[in-house]
Design a protein around this motif. Structure first.
Motif, PDB file in Angstrom:
ATOM      1  N   SER A  46       8.296  -2.591  33.030  1.00  0.00           N
ATOM      2  CA  SER A  46       9.628  -2.067  32.624  1.00  0.00           C
ATOM      3  C   SER A  46       9.268  -0.873  31.295  1.00  0.00           C
ATOM      4  O   SER A  46      10.038  -0.048  31.140  1.00  0.00           O
ATOM      5  CB  SER A  46      10.589  -2.952  31.899  1.00  0.00           C
ATOM      6  N   GLY A  47       8.350  -1.081  30.434  1.00  0.00           N
ATOM      7  CA  GLY A  47       7.769  -0.193  29.564  1.00  0.00           C
ATOM      8  C   GLY A  47       8.897  -0.365  28.161  1.00  0.00           C
ATOM      9  O   GLY A  47       9.452  -1.490  28.157  1.00  0.00           O
ATOM     10  N   GLY A  48       8.604   0.409  27.141  1.00  0.00           N
ATOM     11  CA  GLY A  48       9.678   0.398  26.224  1.00  0.00           C
ATOM     12  C   GLY A  48       9.129  -0.531  25.235  1.00  0.00           C
ATOM     13  O   GLY A  48       8.137  -1.302  25.402  1.00  0.00           O
ATOM     14  N   PRO A  49      10.061  -0.802  24.175  1.00  0.00           N
ATOM     15  CA  PRO A  49       9.305  -1.546  23.080  1.00  0.00           C
ATOM     16  C   PRO A  49       9.226  -2.992  23.268  1.00  0.00           C
ATOM     17  O   PRO A  49       8.478  -3.754  22.843  1.00  0.00           O
ATOM     18  CB  PRO A  49      10.510  -1.420  21.938  1.00  0.00           C
ATOM     19  N   GLU A  50       9.962  -3.412  24.205  1.00  0.00           N
ATOM     20  CA  GLU A  50       9.719  -4.981  24.766  1.00  0.00           C
ATOM     21  C   GLU A  50       8.381  -5.095  25.284  1.00  0.00           C
ATOM     22  O   GLU A  50       7.785  -6.179  24.998  1.00  0.00           O
ATOM     23  CB  GLU A  50      10.799  -4.989  26.164  1.00  0.00           C
ATOM     24  N   ALA A  51       7.843  -4.177  25.893  1.00  0.00           N
ATOM     25  CA  ALA A  51       6.445  -4.105  26.283  1.00  0.00           C
ATOM     26  C   ALA A  51       5.309  -4.613  25.076  1.00  0.00           C
ATOM     27  O   ALA A  51       4.638  -5.611  25.350  1.00  0.00           O
ATOM     28  CB  ALA A  51       5.874  -3.024  27.143  1.00  0.00           C
ATOM     29  N   ASP A  52       5.530  -3.668  24.264  1.00  0.00           N
ATOM     30  CA  ASP A  52       4.693  -4.086  22.731  1.00  0.00           C
ATOM     31  C   ASP A  52       4.828  -5.430  22.253  1.00  0.00           C
ATOM     32  O   ASP A  52       4.013  -6.084  22.071  1.00  0.00           O
ATOM     33  CB  ASP A  52       4.818  -2.909  21.717  1.00  0.00           C
ATOM     34  N   GLU A  53       6.241  -5.800  22.351  1.00  0.00           N
ATOM     35  CA  GLU A  53       6.625  -6.962  21.769  1.00  0.00           C
ATOM     36  C   GLU A  53       6.262  -8.121  22.444  1.00  0.00           C
ATOM     37  O   GLU A  53       5.445  -9.391  21.876  1.00  0.00           O
ATOM     38  CB  GLU A  53       8.142  -7.174  21.822  1.00  0.00           C
ATOM     39  N   LYS A  54       6.204  -8.036  23.790  1.00  0.00           N
ATOM     40  CA  LYS A  54       5.507  -9.182  24.640  1.00  0.00           C
ATOM     41  C   LYS A  54       4.032  -9.278  24.621  1.00  0.00           C
ATOM     42  O   LYS A  54       3.478 -10.259  24.518  1.00  0.00           O
ATOM     43  CB  LYS A  54       5.927  -9.074  25.926  1.00  0.00           C
ATOM     44  N   VAL A  55       3.202  -8.235  24.405  1.00  0.00           N
ATOM     45  CA  VAL A  55       1.940  -8.437  24.175  1.00  0.00           C
ATOM     46  C   VAL A  55       1.580  -8.787  22.788  1.00  0.00           C
ATOM     47  O   VAL A  55       0.754  -9.897  22.604  1.00  0.00           O
ATOM     48  CB  VAL A  55       1.286  -6.782  24.449  1.00  0.00           C
ATOM     49  N   LYS A  56       2.483  -8.717  21.696  1.00  0.00           N
ATOM     50  CA  LYS A  56       2.242  -9.261  20.486  1.00  0.00           C
ATOM     51  C   LYS A  56       2.390 -10.542  20.262  1.00  0.00           C
ATOM     52  O   LYS A  56       1.567 -11.187  19.885  1.00  0.00           O
ATOM     53  CB  LYS A  56       3.031  -8.332  19.417  1.00  0.00           C
ATOM     54  N   GLU A  57       3.499 -11.060  20.801  1.00  0.00           N
ATOM     55  CA  GLU A  57       3.729 -12.356  21.043  1.00  0.00           C
ATOM     56  C   GLU A  57       2.862 -13.169  21.692  1.00  0.00           C
ATOM     57  O   GLU A  57       2.498 -14.421  21.091  1.00  0.00           O
ATOM     58  CB  GLU A  57       5.204 -12.484  21.928  1.00  0.00           C
ATOM     59  N   ALA A  58       2.459 -12.734  22.852  1.00  0.00           N
ATOM     60  CA  ALA A  58       1.098 -13.380  23.697  1.00  0.00           C
ATOM     61  C   ALA A  58      -0.018 -13.633  22.695  1.00  0.00           C
ATOM     62  O   ALA A  58      -0.462 -14.516  22.676  1.00  0.00           O
ATOM     63  CB  ALA A  58       0.952 -12.720  24.917  1.00  0.00           C
ATOM     64  N   SER A  59      -0.302 -12.381  22.174  1.00  0.00           N
ATOM     65  CA  SER A  59      -1.539 -12.296  21.298  1.00  0.00           C
ATOM     66  C   SER A  59      -1.478 -13.415  20.136  1.00  0.00           C
ATOM     67  O   SER A  59      -2.252 -14.121  20.002  1.00  0.00           O
ATOM     68  CB  SER A  59      -1.776 -10.800  20.785  1.00  0.00           C
ATOM     69  N   ALA A  60      -0.507 -13.509  19.527  1.00  0.00           N
ATOM     70  CA  ALA A  60       0.078 -14.650  18.371  1.00  0.00           C
ATOM     71  C   ALA A  60      -0.196 -15.980  18.917  1.00  0.00           C
ATOM     72  O   ALA A  60      -0.806 -16.824  18.326  1.00  0.00           O
ATOM     73  CB  ALA A  60       1.300 -14.189  17.801  1.00  0.00           C
ATOM     74  N   ALA A  61       0.353 -16.147  20.317  1.00  0.00           N
ATOM     75  CA  ALA A  61       0.222 -17.552  20.701  1.00  0.00           C
ATOM     76  C   ALA A  61      -1.224 -17.764  21.048  1.00  0.00           C
ATOM     77  O   ALA A  61      -1.846 -18.826  20.997  1.00  0.00           O
ATOM     78  CB  ALA A  61       0.860 -17.749  22.181  1.00  0.00           C
ATOM     79  N   ILE A  62      -2.068 -16.861  21.621  1.00  0.00           N
ATOM     80  CA  ILE A  62      -3.409 -17.018  21.785  1.00  0.00           C
ATOM     81  C   ILE A  62      -4.228 -17.358  20.570  1.00  0.00           C
ATOM     82  O   ILE A  62      -4.784 -18.139  20.321  1.00  0.00           O
ATOM     83  CB  ILE A  62      -4.280 -15.705  22.393  1.00  0.00           C
ATOM     84  N   ALA A  63      -3.685 -16.625  19.469  1.00  0.00           N
ATOM     85  CA  ALA A  63      -4.516 -16.647  18.027  1.00  0.00           C
ATOM     86  C   ALA A  63      -4.149 -18.352  17.755  1.00  0.00           C
ATOM     87  O   ALA A  63      -4.879 -19.101  17.321  1.00  0.00           O
ATOM     88  CB  ALA A  63      -3.986 -15.791  17.000  1.00  0.00           C
ATOM     89  N   ARG A  64      -2.837 -18.772  18.006  1.00  0.00           N
ATOM     90  CA  ARG A  64      -2.769 -20.104  17.535  1.00  0.00           C
ATOM     91  C   ARG A  64      -3.358 -21.102  18.295  1.00  0.00           C
ATOM     92  O   ARG A  64      -4.018 -22.163  17.727  1.00  0.00           O
ATOM     93  CB  ARG A  64      -1.088 -20.420  17.758  1.00  0.00           C
ATOM     94  N   LEU A  65      -3.761 -20.767  19.614  1.00  0.00           N
ATOM     95  CA  LEU A  65      -4.520 -21.807  20.381  1.00  0.00           C
ATOM     96  C   LEU A  65      -6.027 -21.554  20.096  1.00  0.00           C
ATOM     97  O   LEU A  65      -6.638 -22.993  19.847  1.00  0.00           O
ATOM     98  CB  LEU A  65      -4.503 -21.246  21.799  1.00  0.00           C
ATOM     99  N   VAL A  66      -6.548 -20.705  19.695  1.00  0.00           N
ATOM    100  CA  VAL A  66      -8.166 -20.250  19.285  1.00  0.00           C
ATOM    101  C   VAL A  66      -8.150 -21.159  17.872  1.00  0.00           C
ATOM    102  O   VAL A  66      -8.887 -21.757  17.879  1.00  0.00           O
ATOM    103  CB  VAL A  66      -8.430 -19.007  19.122  1.00  0.00           C
ATOM    104  N   ARG A  67      -7.149 -20.887  16.879  1.00  0.00           N
ATOM    105  CA  ARG A  67      -7.112 -21.700  15.737  1.00  0.00           C
ATOM    106  C   ARG A  67      -6.865 -23.150  15.938  1.00  0.00           C
ATOM    107  O   ARG A  67      -6.978 -23.611  14.709  1.00  0.00           O
ATOM    108  CB  ARG A  67      -6.603 -21.129  14.655  1.00  0.00           C
TER     109      ARG A  67
END
Lengths: 93, 93, 93, 93
Positions: free
Chosen positions: D71-92
């Motif tokens: 779909s593109g737009g700011p929502e795309a960036d947001e979802k990537v950032k949100e997923a990355s934060a979840a990955i960081a919580r898992l790794v840590r």
């Protein structure tokens, strides 16, 4: 004298190999290697560092903690608490 | 061009700092520093490496995976699987 | 008698709370909660489990390992090796 | 509809098995099982939880993040950032 003193050369060799892995990572970033290949090398270096930590920890429990336990007194409790805090940092890192 | 290319210098700086941490560890072992102090530094280096990995992973998803998804086709699935496998290696290391 | 026996009720309470977290996760999946919210709860449950493990480990070193060390002999070495293997499993899981 | 919806039953089955592992841990503590045996079971439950998290994350990237990217737009960036934060919580964790 510490728990790991007898294995000092072995630990130095392992740490030099890890230093080489980190320099390899710099080369990969500099030559713009594929991200996933870099991540694979980061995981390998992390595991190598953890293996060094686990070895040091075993030596520490077998010598420093064990000696304090044999001497008894508040020092023994302190050494157990200190080792447990180090284990917690490792588990959470 | 990869996801991290724009931040190449920042990644190189971070990796050089980690190389310095590993050399600091060698010095500590060589001078027979206290085991727990060495372990604290190993945890710090491990966390720094993980932070590099998490940054590379975010850049990778935002660029390489996103580009493959936009192009569609089997390449998109492949990139998602490949990134997931890299995440699993990180979580387990 | 084990290292944790004195805190048995406290460990049971913590494990029942973790059981509640796991049932909460089932409810979230069943009601199709947002993936990221589920992942946040999985991370919380994982950390709670690790905290139980770290507590048990500290009790184990302070009692079982310490007692073996005081008695001396091959049993002492064995207990240190066994505890170190358990630490390694925790760090790698 | 979420990324994991198609596998809902499989995730519920895995979470029920983990709930059983946690109840098994309570039984072990209640019957004063050997600390190291309890720790081995805690490591197994932790790994099972991480496997659920890794599965949910892969489904999330393959569906929610991929849809936002298309779909593109700011929502795309947001979802990537949100997923990355979840990955960081898992790794840590």
């Amino acid at each position: 004298m510490h728990g790991y003193s007898g294995d000092k050369q072995a630990y130095l060799t392992r740490l030099r190999r890890i230093e080489g892995q980190i320099r390899g990572l710099q080369r990969m970033v500099d030559e713009e290697a594929y991200c996933i290949d870099i991540l694979t090398q980061v995981s390998a270096a992390t595991r190598a560092l953890q293996a060094v930590a686990l070895g040091l920890l075993e030596d520490h429990i077998a010598h420093c903690v064990a000696d304090a336990v044999k001497s008894g007194g508040p020092e023994a409790d302190e050494k157990v608490k200190e080792a447990s805090a180090a284990i917690a940092r490792l588990v959470r890192s």
